[in-house]
Design a protein around this motif. Structure first.
Motif, PDB file in Angstrom:
ATOM      1  N   VAL A   2      19.133  14.970  -1.615  1.00  0.00           N
ATOM      2  CA  VAL A   2      20.213  15.883  -1.970  1.00  0.00           C
ATOM      3  C   VAL A   2      21.497  15.061  -2.023  1.00  0.00           C
ATOM      4  CG1 VAL A   2      21.373  18.051  -1.464  1.00  0.00           C
ATOM      5  CG2 VAL A   2      19.053  17.657  -0.616  1.00  0.00           C
ATOM      6  N   VAL A   7      25.326   6.949  -1.652  1.00  0.00           N
ATOM      7  CA  VAL A   7      24.257   6.868  -0.658  1.00  0.00           C
ATOM      8  C   VAL A   7      22.977   7.534  -1.159  1.00  0.00           C
ATOM      9  CG1 VAL A   7      23.619   7.424   1.717  1.00  0.00           C
ATOM     10  CG2 VAL A   7      25.948   6.661   1.195  1.00  0.00           C
ATOM     11  N   ARG A  28      27.009  18.156  -9.126  1.00  0.00           N
ATOM     12  CA  ARG A  28      28.046  17.857 -10.128  1.00  0.00           C
ATOM     13  C   ARG A  28      27.413  17.467 -11.453  1.00  0.00           C
ATOM     14  NH1 ARG A  28      31.260  13.583  -6.663  1.00  0.00           N
ATOM     15  NH2 ARG A  28      29.611  12.443  -7.680  1.00  0.00           N
ATOM     16  N   ALA A  37      35.796   4.334  -2.869  1.00  0.00           N
ATOM     17  CA  ALA A  37      35.352   3.068  -2.273  1.00  0.00           C
ATOM     18  C   ALA A  37      35.409   1.950  -3.311  1.00  0.00           C
ATOM     19  CB  ALA A  37      33.934   3.202  -1.742  1.00  0.00           C
ATOM     20  N   ARG A  38      35.852   0.780  -2.859  1.00  0.00           N
ATOM     21  CA  ARG A  38      35.867  -0.369  -3.779  1.00  0.00           C
ATOM     22  C   ARG A  38      35.264  -1.607  -3.161  1.00  0.00           C
ATOM     23  NH1 ARG A  38      40.936  -2.061  -4.504  1.00  0.00           N
ATOM     24  NH2 ARG A  38      41.202  -1.191  -2.441  1.00  0.00           N
ATOM     25  N   ARG A  39      35.315  -1.707  -1.809  1.00  0.00           N
ATOM     26  CA  ARG A  39      34.829  -2.950  -1.200  1.00  0.00           C
ATOM     27  C   ARG A  39      33.390  -2.792  -0.733  1.00  0.00           C
ATOM     28  NH1 ARG A  39      36.104  -7.709   0.298  1.00  0.00           N
ATOM     29  NH2 ARG A  39      38.324  -7.543  -0.178  1.00  0.00           N
ATOM     30  N   GLU A 110      28.797   3.964  -9.228  1.00  0.00           N
ATOM     31  CA  GLU A 110      27.815   5.057  -9.217  1.00  0.00           C
ATOM     32  C   GLU A 110      27.000   5.140 -10.517  1.00  0.00           C
ATOM     33  OE1 GLU A 110      29.393   8.785  -7.821  1.00  0.00           O
ATOM     34  OE2 GLU A 110      29.755   7.997  -5.814  1.00  0.00           O
ATOM     35  N   GLU A 129      21.760  22.137  -7.978  1.00  0.00           N
ATOM     36  CA  GLU A 129      22.236  22.300  -6.598  1.00  0.00           C
ATOM     37  C   GLU A 129      21.106  22.791  -5.700  1.00  0.00           C
ATOM     38  OE1 GLU A 129      25.782  24.618  -6.420  1.00  0.00           O
ATOM     39  OE2 GLU A 129      25.824  24.639  -4.222  1.00  0.00           O
ATOM     40  N   PRO A 169      26.326  20.662   3.303  1.00  0.00           N
ATOM     41  CA  PRO A 169      25.749  21.995   3.522  1.00  0.00           C
ATOM     42  C   PRO A 169      24.423  21.927   4.277  1.00  0.00           C
ATOM     43  CG  PRO A 169      26.382  21.699   1.206  1.00  0.00           C
ATOM     44  CD  PRO A 169      26.554  20.371   1.874  1.00  0.00           C
ATOM     45  N   TRP A 264      43.916  13.869   1.268  1.00  0.00           N
ATOM     46  CA  TRP A 264      42.767  13.624   2.147  1.00  0.00           C
ATOM     47  C   TRP A 264      43.235  13.296   3.556  1.00  0.00           C
ATOM     48  CZ3 TRP A 264      41.820   8.598   4.167  1.00  0.00           C
ATOM     49  CH2 TRP A 264      42.609   7.584   3.613  1.00  0.00           C
ATOM     50  N   ASP A 284      27.970   9.931   4.336  1.00  0.00           N
ATOM     51  CA  ASP A 284      29.051  10.748   4.892  1.00  0.00           C
ATOM     52  C   ASP A 284      28.531  12.034   5.537  1.00  0.00           C
ATOM     53  OD1 ASP A 284      30.813   8.849   3.996  1.00  0.00           O
ATOM     54  OD2 ASP A 284      32.134  10.243   2.940  1.00  0.00           O
ATOM     55  N   LEU A 295      34.176   0.741   5.470  1.00  0.00           N
ATOM     56  CA  LEU A 295      32.816   0.792   6.016  1.00  0.00           C
ATOM     57  C   LEU A 295      32.069   2.084   5.702  1.00  0.00           C
ATOM     58  CD1 LEU A 295      33.414  -0.872   9.490  1.00  0.00           C
ATOM     59  CD2 LEU A 295      31.886  -1.705   7.704  1.00  0.00           C
ATOM     60  N   GLY A 296      32.750   3.086   5.156  1.00  0.00           N
ATOM     61  CA  GLY A 296      32.095   4.384   4.954  1.00  0.00           C
ATOM     62  C   GLY A 296      30.844   4.268   4.090  1.00  0.00           C
TER      63      GLY A 296
HETATM   64  C1  LIG Z   1      40.501   6.463  -0.198  1.00  0.00           C
HETATM   65  C2  LIG Z   1      39.114   6.070   0.186  1.00  0.00           C
HETATM   66  C3  LIG Z   1      38.751   4.737   0.120  1.00  0.00           C
HETATM   67  C4  LIG Z   1      37.470   4.355   0.519  1.00  0.00           C
HETATM   68  N1  LIG Z   1      37.147   3.029   0.470  1.00  0.00           N
HETATM   69  C5  LIG Z   1      35.918   2.633   0.868  1.00  0.00           C
HETATM   70  C6  LIG Z   1      35.513   1.265   0.766  1.00  0.00           C
HETATM   71  O1  LIG Z   1      36.263   0.408   0.293  1.00  0.00           O
HETATM   72  N2  LIG Z   1      34.256   0.925   1.191  1.00  0.00           N
HETATM   73  C7  LIG Z   1      33.403   1.870   1.697  1.00  0.00           C
HETATM   74  O2  LIG Z   1      32.293   1.496   2.114  1.00  0.00           O
HETATM   75  N3  LIG Z   1      33.735   3.181   1.753  1.00  0.00           N
HETATM   76  C8  LIG Z   1      34.957   3.593   1.349  1.00  0.00           C
HETATM   77  N4  LIG Z   1      35.282   4.910   1.364  1.00  0.00           N
HETATM   78  C9  LIG Z   1      34.278   5.909   1.815  1.00  0.00           C
HETATM   79  C10 LIG Z   1      33.296   6.250   0.701  1.00  0.00           C
HETATM   80  O3  LIG Z   1      33.980   6.726  -0.423  1.00  0.00           O
HETATM   81  C11 LIG Z   1      32.307   7.292   1.215  1.00  0.00           C
HETATM   82  O4  LIG Z   1      31.808   6.873   2.463  1.00  0.00           O
HETATM   83  C12 LIG Z   1      31.129   7.446   0.246  1.00  0.00           C
HETATM   84  O5  LIG Z   1      31.567   7.935  -0.989  1.00  0.00           O
HETATM   85  C13 LIG Z   1      30.103   8.418   0.818  1.00  0.00           C
HETATM   86  O6  LIG Z   1      29.033   8.518  -0.084  1.00  0.00           O
HETATM   87  P1  LIG Z   1      27.951   9.648   0.084  1.00  0.00           P
HETATM   88  O7  LIG Z   1      26.983   9.413  -1.017  1.00  0.00           O
HETATM   89  O8  LIG Z   1      27.464   9.682   1.480  1.00  0.00           O
HETATM   90  O9  LIG Z   1      28.730  11.012  -0.119  1.00  0.00           O
HETATM   91  P2  LIG Z   1      29.467  11.578  -1.410  1.00  0.00           P
HETATM   92  O10 LIG Z   1      29.993  10.510  -2.271  1.00  0.00           O
HETATM   93  O11 LIG Z   1      30.429  12.603  -0.904  1.00  0.00           O
HETATM   94  O12 LIG Z   1      28.304  12.284  -2.215  1.00  0.00           O
HETATM   95  C14 LIG Z   1      27.731  13.493  -1.805  1.00  0.00           C
HETATM   96  C15 LIG Z   1      27.231  14.202  -3.042  1.00  0.00           C
HETATM   97  O13 LIG Z   1      26.423  15.312  -2.662  1.00  0.00           O
HETATM   98  C16 LIG Z   1      26.627  16.329  -3.615  1.00  0.00           C
HETATM   99  N5  LIG Z   1      26.184  17.602  -3.022  1.00  0.00           N
HETATM  100  C17 LIG Z   1      26.714  18.261  -1.955  1.00  0.00           C
HETATM  101  N6  LIG Z   1      26.016  19.380  -1.713  1.00  0.00           N
HETATM  102  C18 LIG Z   1      25.026  19.437  -2.619  1.00  0.00           C
HETATM  103  C19 LIG Z   1      23.967  20.374  -2.862  1.00  0.00           C
HETATM  104  N7  LIG Z   1      23.807  21.476  -2.119  1.00  0.00           N
HETATM  105  N8  LIG Z   1      23.114  20.155  -3.891  1.00  0.00           N
HETATM  106  C20 LIG Z   1      23.263  19.034  -4.667  1.00  0.00           C
HETATM  107  N9  LIG Z   1      24.253  18.110  -4.482  1.00  0.00           N
HETATM  108  C21 LIG Z   1      25.122  18.310  -3.456  1.00  0.00           C
HETATM  109  C22 LIG Z   1      28.107  16.269  -3.903  1.00  0.00           C
HETATM  110  O14 LIG Z   1      28.419  16.862  -5.150  1.00  0.00           O
HETATM  111  C23 LIG Z   1      28.350  14.760  -3.914  1.00  0.00           C
HETATM  112  O15 LIG Z   1      28.279  14.199  -5.189  1.00  0.00           O
HETATM  113  C24 LIG Z   1      36.547   5.330   0.961  1.00  0.00           C
HETATM  114  C25 LIG Z   1      36.923   6.684   0.980  1.00  0.00           C
HETATM  115  C26 LIG Z   1      38.184   7.056   0.598  1.00  0.00           C
HETATM  116  C27 LIG Z   1      38.568   8.533   0.639  1.00  0.00           C
END
Ligand SMILES: Cc1cc2nc3c(=O)[nH]c(=O)nc-3n(C[C@H](O)[C@H](O)[C@H](O)COP(=O)(O)OP(=O)(O)OC[C@H]3O[C@@H](n4cnc5c(N)ncnc54)[C@H](O)[C@@H]3O)c2cc1C
Length: 477
Positions: A2, A7, A28, A37-39, A110, A129, A169, A264, A284, A295-296
């Motif tokens: 999901v 990630v 989406r 994220a960039r690094r 991505e 979704e 969720p 944010w 996340d 590190l996120g």
């Molecule tokens: C300003 C900023 C700078 C950052 N810089 C860095 C960096 O340099 N290096 C780094 O490592 N991290 C960085 N981060 C953190 C990084 O952006 C996040 O940790 C990362 O995007 C998390 O990825 P994710 O796939 O876990 O979650 P997300 O990118 O939030 O993806 C979750 C996805 O799940 C989808 N979703 C949710 N619910 C459902 C559902 N019910 N059904 C289907 N789809 C669903 C959403 O639409 C979304 O696309 C930064 C964050 C910010 C705000």
């Protein structure tokens, strides 16, 4: 799967690498429109290397290839580059990884991962979704809503990985709480804008530039180093951004165009459980942390790498479901470590580093020792964090050493297990675990290391008959 963010897409890739059938749903219509994220640290690049993707990621990172420096100034026009940081620790500097870190904006990364996941055979369904799910002893029944067709469909899966972001969720439906410091600092605003600033930055390229103009203090992040930028600041969301940005930049920037304004809040929160039966949280959904140590996403990519081989081993029948308990034990501890480290840092590159914080190389290489999990032996030999001094300790990533011109110790495991040994590999090779000769300062004569599919050292010892038994025991959970 999901979530089709960094990630979720990486998890799909890791699972495909292990031959697992995977369906990824993302609500989406497109990948992230925000650069965020960039690094990507060396550990993430090592993981992409293992998936055969390091080259495409490096290619995607080409725009920011020379942008490693921090910079600072009253305005951008007056800014100067700061020197790059150096690793701490004594002795000669060692090469820490077969890969270099890279800067590549999330909205560029991505689509690369999405394409790779599709090419690898994952069923990637955007505009779909997950609306509800229920698990039983044999699997998970999920209800999906297709936003294009309006249709509702059911999907049965053996496991669900929820990489559904900070608001997850799935985590809420499971009633999993989060703990941590909560909000860190004041709310921030990210202003993403386009302006051709290539002439202004040429010769002093940067990753982040701290701008001190009193009208708009903040940090300017390079997204492509020429035309795309993010300005990070605090205060009101509704402001005359073009005028303020031109003042802070100190240049007319006639073509400046604001694309989005995103409020944010930096937070440090870690899920109290990463797993609930057949559902596992990653990225996340499991941990949020301030972006100051970048590190996120990197921590989430390591979650995917850890969980992927364990799910594959359970699905193939090679491991008992109890192996999956080690996902929470290992990655929740790692999530706390990186979230804590991130929340004790700032973007202020001009202040002296706090010596009690982890060495940046430790964070970059994921050189964190799991306190509990799928490994054998005790942890008397503790991996330090304030200096980067990997030594092949149990429950840590195997240190990088070249075994051959382009074969690193980090290349020998994954998708299978491997041995790195100080003496004749033939003495060790047993039960399909390939052994490689390693001549390294940290390995005593006659010693060998058993390496898991995610490059973590599971056992260290001198008896060549032990590794196969240890592997079986760990797989049995
Ligand atoms: C300003 C900023 C700078 C950052 N810089 C860095 C960096 O340099 N290096 C780094 O490592 N991290 C960085 N981060 C953190 C990084 O952006 C996040 O940790 C990362 O995007 C998390 O990825 P994710 O796939 O876990 O979650 P997300 O990118 O939030 O993806 C979750 C996805 O799940 C989808 N979703 C949710 N619910 C459902 C559902 N019910 N059904 C289907 N789809 C669903 C959403 O639409 C979304 O696309 C930064 C964050 C910010 C705000």
């Amino acid at each position: 799967m999901v979530g089709g963010g960094l990630v979720g897409l990486t998890t799909a890739l890791v699972l495909r690498h292990h031959g697992v059938e995977v369906t990824l749903v993302e609500k989406r219509a497109t990948t992230s429109p925000q650069p965020k994220a960039r690094r990507f640290h060396v550990r993430s690049l090592e993981i992409f290397r293992g998936l055969g993707l390091a080259e495409v990621v490096r290619e995607a990172a080409r725009d920011l290839a020379e942008h490693d420096h921090m910079a600072t100034g009253h305005t951008l026009a007056e800014a100067r580059q700061l020197p790059l940081w150096q690793p701490s620790g004594s002795g000669d500097p060692v090469e820490i990884s077969p890969e270099l870190p890279c800067l590549v904006a999330q909205d560029v990364m991505e689509p690369v991962l999405r394409q790779a996941a599709e090419d690898a055979g994952a069923r990637v369904r955007f505009q779909t979704e997950l609306t509800s799910f229920a698990q039983d002893a044999d699997g998970v029944s999920a209800e999906l809503h297709d936003h294009r067709t309006g249709e509702d469909t059911a999907l049965r899966a053996a496991f669900v990985v929820a990489a559904d972001g900070a608001r997850s969720p799935v985590r809420s439906a499971l009633g999993i709480d989060r703990s941590g410091r909560g909000a860190i600092g004041d709310p921030s605003v990210n202003v993403y804008f386009h302006a051709d600033l290539s002439d202004v930055v040429r010769g002093r390229e940067f990753n982040l530039c701290k701008l001190e103009h009193p009208a708009l203090p903040g940090a300017l992040a390079s997204v492509d180093g020429r035309y795309r930028w993010v300005f990070m600041t605090g205060g009101e969301v509704e402001r005359d951004w073009p005028a303020l940005l031109r003042t802070a930049l100190g240049v007319p920037a006639p073509d400046l165009e604001v694309r989005s304004v995103l409020p944010w809040q930096a937070e440090m929160l870690v899920a109290d459980r990463y797993s609930d039966g057949r559902v596992h949280l990653a990225g996340d959904a499991a941990h949020v942390m301030p972006p100051f140590a970048a590190l996120g996403a990197n921590t989430g990519i390591a979650d995917a790498h850890n969980l992927g081989w364990k799910l594959a081993a359970v699905l193939s029948g090679a491991a008992a479901p109890a192996l999956l308990d080690s996902y929470d034990a290992e990655r929740r501890a790692a999530g706390w470590f990186t979230a804590d480290q991130s929340s004790r840092r700032t973007w202020d590159a001009t202040t002296a580093p706090d010596p009690t914080l982890a060495d940046p190389f430790v964070l970059a290489a994921g050189a964190f020792q799991y306190p509990a999990g799928a490994f054998a032996g005790d942890l008397d030999d503790v991996e330090p964090v304030t200096e980067f001094a990997p030594a092949g300790r149990i429950a840590t990533r195997i240190p990088h050493r070249w075994l051959d011109t382009d074969l690193s110790t980090l290349d020998i495991a994954g998708p299978g297990w491997a041995l790195a040994v100080a003496d004749d590999p033939q003495r060790w090779a047993a039960d399909g675990i390939p052994a490689h000769r390693l001549d390294a300062d940290f390995l005593a004569p006659g010693e060998g290391l058993l390496i898991r599919p995610d490059d973590v050292i599971a056992w260290r010892g001198t008896d060549p008959t032990t590794p196969a038994t240890v592997r079986e025991k760990l797989l049995a959970g």
